[in-house]
Design a protein around this motif. Structure first.
Motif, PDB file in Angstrom:
ATOM      1  N   GLY A 165      55.458  76.571  20.826  1.00 39.32           N
ATOM      2  CA  GLY A 165      54.619  76.254  21.974  1.00 39.32           C
ATOM      3  C   GLY A 165      53.298  75.628  21.565  1.00 39.32           C
TER       4      GLY A 165
ATOM      5  N   THR B 275      54.165  69.936  19.218  1.00 39.65           N
ATOM      6  CA  THR B 275      55.050  68.965  19.849  1.00 39.65           C
ATOM      7  C   THR B 275      55.551  68.020  18.767  1.00 39.65           C
ATOM      8  OG1 THR B 275      53.860  69.032  21.945  1.00 39.65           O
ATOM      9  CG2 THR B 275      55.250  67.125  21.547  1.00 39.65           C
TER      10      THR B 275
ATOM     11  N   ARG C 248      59.656  65.192  32.012  1.00 37.38           N
ATOM     12  CA  ARG C 248      59.290  66.554  32.397  1.00 37.38           C
ATOM     13  C   ARG C 248      59.863  67.594  31.430  1.00 37.38           C
ATOM     14  NH1 ARG C 248      60.300  66.397  37.978  1.00 37.38           N
ATOM     15  NH2 ARG C 248      58.130  65.991  38.532  1.00 37.38           N
TER      16      ARG C 248
ATOM     17  N   ARG D 299      57.258  69.636  30.014  1.00 37.06           N
ATOM     18  CA  ARG D 299      56.709  70.751  30.800  1.00 37.06           C
ATOM     19  C   ARG D 299      57.422  70.769  32.139  1.00 37.06           C
ATOM     20  NH1 ARG D 299      51.371  69.608  31.814  1.00 37.06           N
ATOM     21  NH2 ARG D 299      51.268  70.063  34.048  1.00 37.06           N
TER      22      ARG D 299
ATOM     23  N   ASP E 279      57.300  72.423  34.835  1.00 36.54           N
ATOM     24  CA  ASP E 279      56.608  72.621  36.106  1.00 36.54           C
ATOM     25  C   ASP E 279      55.614  71.505  36.414  1.00 36.54           C
ATOM     26  OD1 ASP E 279      54.829  73.197  34.092  1.00 36.54           O
ATOM     27  OD2 ASP E 279      54.042  75.024  35.014  1.00 36.54           O
ATOM     28  N   ALA E 280      55.636  70.425  35.639  1.00 41.08           N
ATOM     29  CA  ALA E 280      54.665  69.351  35.840  1.00 41.08           C
ATOM     30  C   ALA E 280      54.923  68.626  37.161  1.00 41.08           C
ATOM     31  CB  ALA E 280      54.739  68.357  34.686  1.00 41.08           C
TER      32      ALA E 280
ATOM     33  N   LYS F 291      53.344  67.770  27.401  1.00 43.01           N
ATOM     34  CA  LYS F 291      53.322  69.145  26.889  1.00 43.01           C
ATOM     35  C   LYS F 291      51.918  69.545  26.472  1.00 43.01           C
ATOM     36  CE  LYS F 291      55.413  72.218  23.457  1.00 43.01           C
ATOM     37  NZ  LYS F 291      56.345  72.347  22.311  1.00 43.01           N
TER      38      LYS F 291
END
Length: 611
Positions: free
Chosen positions: A440, A443, A461, A464, A466-467, A519
């Protein structure tokens, strides 16, 4: 250079055999191999138990109704009145509803339990893929792994839904039938028992051949799946190099091997069919002859004679059903071997802690005397590597192919654990983080970007989930991807195609950079991230990444001078060791390994740069 290439160079690359999920040469018996599937039932054992009970009760009631029906026919043929048969007919009528209900319950509960167990098993297989990635996957073929995830899991449905319950029935009904025949006359039971034993033993006669054929068939299916996947994914290269005829020859060879395995499996199954059918008919014939003789001798009531023949036939049916399923159990056992091999495979790395270190994590990366070998029988890929990347700093790793650059990135991401030394983030060894928490913080932008066959919006996406759409677009703009996306027919809803086939290499790379930007992790790892871009795209993306790297700790694996010279520091890796460290200008002044590398790889750019 990607990790796949690096590992391959060190003798740990893709296997060209049948791959991950192929069945091992197991010394276990067929029963033991099948028993290994039982834990996969998990919480669904109760449903299977209900199916067992329903199946046994159904067969017992079917046995009773068949016997009663035969008795009614015999009595009617001998002149019995309707009043004498009414009670038996009412009993038959009362058995109809329970027979229907139990039959439905047997089939329904067995299949529900099986399908739920299959769903759980698929989840475990996919979890194993995640747990074992990437090291285990580099040695395996994707087509064969797909076979393990799909066809092998489907194969074990035969065991859960069509073997366990019939096996319980086959071990109960013949006993009840034998007791009933023994009550009619002891000799009927005596002749039936050895025939039932002989019938049940047929699969054991050809057990070794069945296991060999099952393993060969599953292996051939796995190879065919893997080679077909390779062919579909490499069609462009096959056409480009005129190698389609050669590849077609390979597929024909694999197809012939698969056909041969199926033929051998079919011949053995045919022999078993013939043997079981012959023994079953022989059993009925023996009971028929003996029963007729007993009737002639006055030892058996005439009305019980047809009942005895019907019961003998009914006793054979559950055993025949089990032997029919048993012909395919060698295939199931091979699938079980492949699945268990995957589920039991040791992960390259495992979590040593359950929570990350307390407090904020400073994105300061440090390699301290790191030595690592991909296998104990191979020379180390890197030796005594020692360098750091300070917060907000960009460090470029450069070196010849196979020098160990991607290995360093893999160790930072903890795809493998170091053999000696340590890799730390924020002063904490990477092994002091759960893998999910560690990754986490990072990247990865790889050289070869994988795009899923879904919309570009969803592909971005991935960084992430929930973007919002606005955040996706912002990341795409920063990665210089927005402009080309908006020119596509469906914009951000354009489907990328399988493996991103509808996108150019540069477009795929900009989507990968957009993922990374979305991210927004504090540590960025770029493995030749701009290698697939043309000059104009490279310039645009380089500018975007310069902005994106601001405030991030960045490790860049690069060959291009344009990428290398923008780094704050450069670490030159040679034969797995740090050869030089410094800025672009400092390393030029040293006129050492860095200059030799540029001279060999960039063909004269160093002279242009110096001038």
């Amino acid at each position: 250079m990607t990790s796949t290439v690096h590992v391959h160079e060190h003798g740990h690359g893709h296997s060209h055999g049948h791959g991950a999920a192929s069945a091992p040469a197991s010394g276990l018996s067929l029963v033991a191999r099948l028993r290994s599937l039982m834990p996969l039932l998990g919480e669904h054992r109760r449903l299977i138990t209900v199916a067992y009970l329903a199946g046994v009760l159904h067969q017992l009631l079917l046995l009773a109704s068949s016997g009663i029906g035969a008795y009614v026919v015999a009595r009617a043929a001998s002149g019995a009145s309707l009043d004498q048969l009414t009670g038996w007919l009412i009993t038959l009528g009362c058995l109809i509803l329970p027979l229907v209900v139990l039959s439905i319950a047997d089939s329904t509960y067995a299949h529900v339990a099986a399908f739920r167990a299959l769903a759980d098993t698929r989840a475990k297989v996919f979890a194993a893929f995640e747990r074992l990635s990437p090291g285990y996957m580099l040695e395996r073929r994707s087509g064969d792994l797909g076979s393990a995830a799909v066809s092998d899991v489907e194969q074990i449905e035969l065991f859960f839904a069509h073997t366990l319950s019939p096996l319980a029935v086959a071990s109960t009904v013949p006993v009840a039938t034998t007791v009933a025949l023994g009550w009619f006359h002891w000799s009927l039971a005596c002749v039936l028992v050895p025939i039932l034993i002989l019938l049940a033993s047929v699969p054991a006669w050809l057990r070794r051949q069945a296991e060999l054929h099952g393993n060969e068939l599953r292996d051939s299916l796995g190879r065919m799946s893997a080679d077909s996947t390779d062919t579909f994914q490499g069609l462009r290269e096959l056409v480009n190099f005129g190698a389609h005829a050669q590849r077609l020859g390979l597929l024909r060879t694999q197809s012939a091997r698969l056909a041969k395995a199926k033929a051998a499996h079919g011949r053995r199954s045919g022999i078993e069919y013939a043997a079981t059918d012959t023994i079953a008919l022989l059993g009925i014939l023996v009971v028929l002859v003996l029963g007729a003789w007993l009737v002639i001798e006055g030892e058996l009531d005439r009305s019980l004679f047809p009942v005895a023949v019907v019961l003998a036939g009914m006793a054979m049916l559950p055993v025949l059903k089990v032997t029919e399923v048993a012909r395919e159990l060698s295939m199931v056992a091979s699938s079980a071997d492949r699945i268990n091999t995957l589920l039991d495979a040791p992960a390259p790395v495992t979590d040593l802690v359950s929570r990350p270190p307390d407090g904020p994590i400073v994105p300061h990366v440090r390699f301290t005397d790191v030595t690592f070998a991909y296998r104990s029988d191979l020379s180390p890929a890197v030796r005594e590597i020692d360098f750091e990347i300070r917060p907000g700093e960009t460090v470029a790793l450069v070196g010849r192919s196979g020098a160990g650059k991607s290995t360093c990135a893999n160790l930072l991401l903890r795809f493998w654990d170091v053999t000696d030394g340590s890799v730390s983030v924020g002063g904490h060894d990477v092994r002091d983080f759960p893998q999910e928490d560690l990754r986490g913080l990072m990247t990865l932008v790889p050289q070869d970007t994988f795009l899923f066959n879904t919309s570009l919006r969803d592909n971005i996406r991935l960084g992430r989930a929930d973007a919002s759409d606005e955040e996706v677009e912002t990341a795409a703009r920063a990665a210089q991807a927005h402009e080309f996306i908006t020119t596509l027919p469906n914009g951000y809803d354009t489907v990328a195609g399988e493996l991103g086939a509808l996108m150019s290499g540069g477009q795929r790379q900009r989507i990968a950079i957009a993922r990374a930007l979305l991210k927004d992790a504090p540590i960025l790892v770029m493995d030749e991230a701009v290698s697939n871009l043309d000059a104009a795209s490279e310039q645009a993306v380089t500018e975007a990444m310069d902005e994106a790297r601001h405030g991030r700790t960045t490790l860049v694996i690069a060959h291009r001078l344009s990428t290398i010279r923008t780094a704050d520091r450069i670490v030159v890796i040679s034969e797995g060791r740090v050869a030089e460290t410094g800025t672009h200008e400092e390393l030029l002044a040293l006129n050492g390994a860095y200059v030799e590398l540029l001279a060999s790889q960039l063909e004269g750019f160093i002279e242009d740069d110096a001038s």
